[in-house]
Design an enzyme around this catalytic site. Sequence first.
Site, PDB file in Angstrom:
ATOM      1  N   ARG A  47       5.823   5.757   3.066  1.00 29.97           N
ATOM      2  CA  ARG A  47       4.582   6.537   3.201  1.00 29.97           C
ATOM      3  C   ARG A  47       3.552   5.799   4.051  1.00 29.97           C
ATOM      4  O   ARG A  47       2.827   6.397   4.845  1.00 29.97           O
ATOM      5  CB  ARG A  47       4.014   6.835   1.806  1.00 29.97           C
ATOM      6  CG  ARG A  47       3.161   8.098   1.791  1.00 29.97           C
ATOM      7  CD  ARG A  47       2.518   8.323   0.440  1.00 29.97           C
ATOM      8  NE  ARG A  47       3.447   8.812  -0.545  1.00 29.97           N
ATOM      9  CZ  ARG A  47       3.473   8.400  -1.824  1.00 29.97           C
ATOM     10  NH1 ARG A  47       2.651   7.470  -2.248  1.00 29.97           N
ATOM     11  NH2 ARG A  47       4.327   8.912  -2.671  1.00 29.97           N
ATOM     12  N   ASP A  94      -1.905  -1.539  -4.279  1.00 28.91           N
ATOM     13  CA  ASP A  94      -2.258  -0.350  -5.062  1.00 28.91           C
ATOM     14  C   ASP A  94      -1.080   0.059  -5.951  1.00 28.91           C
ATOM     15  O   ASP A  94      -1.068   1.128  -6.532  1.00 28.91           O
ATOM     16  CB  ASP A  94      -2.712   0.808  -4.157  1.00 28.91           C
ATOM     17  CG  ASP A  94      -1.679   1.228  -3.130  1.00 28.91           C
ATOM     18  OD1 ASP A  94      -0.518   0.789  -3.231  1.00 28.91           O
ATOM     19  OD2 ASP A  94      -2.041   2.011  -2.224  1.00 28.91           O
ATOM     20  N   ILE A 137       0.882  -1.181   0.000  1.00 35.13           N
ATOM     21  CA  ILE A 137       0.000   0.000   0.000  1.00 35.13           C
ATOM     22  C   ILE A 137       0.914   1.224   0.000  1.00 35.13           C
ATOM     23  O   ILE A 137       1.704   1.401   0.926  1.00 35.13           O
ATOM     24  CB  ILE A 137      -0.852   0.070   1.295  1.00 35.13           C
ATOM     25  CG1 ILE A 137      -1.596  -1.254   1.552  1.00 35.13           C
ATOM     26  CG2 ILE A 137      -1.843   1.237   1.232  1.00 35.13           C
ATOM     27  CD1 ILE A 137      -2.175  -1.339   2.971  1.00 35.13           C
ATOM     28  N   HIS A 138       0.852   2.032  -1.051  1.00 34.84           N
ATOM     29  CA  HIS A 138       1.664   3.256  -0.996  1.00 34.84           C
ATOM     30  C   HIS A 138       1.075   4.454  -1.729  1.00 34.84           C
ATOM     31  O   HIS A 138       1.629   5.545  -1.669  1.00 34.84           O
ATOM     32  CB  HIS A 138       3.085   3.002  -1.502  1.00 34.84           C
ATOM     33  CG  HIS A 138       3.174   2.888  -2.999  1.00 34.84           C
ATOM     34  ND1 HIS A 138       2.775   1.777  -3.674  1.00 34.84           N
ATOM     35  CD2 HIS A 138       3.602   3.757  -3.939  1.00 34.84           C
ATOM     36  CE1 HIS A 138       2.966   1.954  -4.964  1.00 34.84           C
ATOM     37  NE2 HIS A 138       3.455   3.150  -5.160  1.00 34.84           N
ATOM     38  N   ARG A 139      -0.045   4.288  -2.432  1.00 31.31           N
ATOM     39  CA  ARG A 139      -0.652   5.435  -3.111  1.00 31.31           C
ATOM     40  C   ARG A 139      -1.115   6.451  -2.071  1.00 31.31           C
ATOM     41  O   ARG A 139      -1.769   6.063  -1.086  1.00 31.31           O
ATOM     42  CB  ARG A 139      -1.884   5.025  -3.917  1.00 31.31           C
ATOM     43  CG  ARG A 139      -1.613   4.140  -5.057  1.00 31.31           C
ATOM     44  CD  ARG A 139      -1.197   4.885  -6.323  1.00 31.31           C
ATOM     45  NE  ARG A 139      -0.451   3.965  -7.129  1.00 31.31           N
ATOM     46  CZ  ARG A 139       0.752   4.163  -7.660  1.00 31.31           C
ATOM     47  NH1 ARG A 139       1.366   5.311  -7.514  1.00 31.31           N
ATOM     48  NH2 ARG A 139       1.346   3.239  -8.354  1.00 31.31           N
TER      49      ARG A 139
END
Length: 353
Positions: free
Chosen positions: A234, A274, A200-202
């Site tokens: 992030r 993502d 998950i990084h968006r």
Amino acid sequence: MRIVTIIGARPQFIKAAPLSRCIRQQHHEFLIHTGQHYDAGMSDVFFDELNIPKPDVNLGINTPGNSAQVGQMMLALTPILEAQKPDWLLVYGDTNSTLAGALTGALLKIKVAHVEAGLRSYNRDMPEETNRVLSDHVSTMLFCPTETAVANLAREGITANVHLVGDVMVDALLQNRARASRAMLAAEGLQAGGYFLATIHRAGNTDDPGKLKGILEAFAHFADRPVVLPAHPRLRNALEQSDLMVSPNVRLVPPVGYLDMLGLTQSARLVLTDSGGLQKEAYILGTPCVTLREETEWVETIELGWNRLAGSDRARIIAAVEAALASAPENHPDVYGDGAASERVVNHLMSFQ
Ligand code: UDP
């Protein structure tokens, strides 16, 4: 030819590795690292594992904020590009480093070639979408990974010097598949086919606590399945700044290297992500995927039944995972190319009139 290549973020190191090797067989490459991703886990490991030459310059720019980052990169790139005067400036993908490079090159009247051109999510809330559109529109030569990307460019009136070459990430994957590491499986005590792999990084997910909560609750639902979650900085920051908890089945680990990631992807029962690159790698390695977004640039994976869009809603993610586990798609064509994209890119650059 004299080529300046600009990279700065994890997926760009992976994309540049096979092409850089190809360029250096006959041509001169000057490699600029913007510094967007800078630490051992997000940068150095890829240079080591993929034998990427040491950058000639590292700008060391990782200022927070997209516009500040792009602006600072443009300022720093200008004198370097003026001095280098390359035949081509190569940029990759959709990051701030891509946009800063493409725009600076175009303003200095240096020919820009965009690798992974024509990708569209049609979601302008994503900074990556702005980076893609603008980079494509200032590039002289556009290298598309898919027919879809070529058609996307045509819809925006870009048809000159557009080449369908396949995906350089396939080149990287095929060149390194045999070296895929199972060390993470051993370290985490995982059985092949017994766990899920997630990333998950968006910003759309990490910066919205409600969305992150929905995703983490969906992971918690599969309590008896380990979910390996290599955490992008992030995500790590978002978790630290919220009171969200990860459930005991989630193995939150630092970002892993490319060879570990290939091994984890190959042996996972399913991927939840993502990421753009990981959706494709899951497809190529024959692992089903659930995408934690409302749309994807890699529409072929959806059309062929290997990937499902689930957004960030708990119930939708659970339903998508269950559907993916219940049925296996039949077709698995080579929609992302044959692993020779890099050679085609170099040939097109050489034959440009
Ligand atoms: N990747 C990796 N280690 C990780 C997470 C991802 O090597 O811990 C690789 C992944 O296999 C793919 C690339 O990084 O090749 C994707 O990068 P990312 O998800 O950061 O960016 P995106 O593809 O979404 O632009």
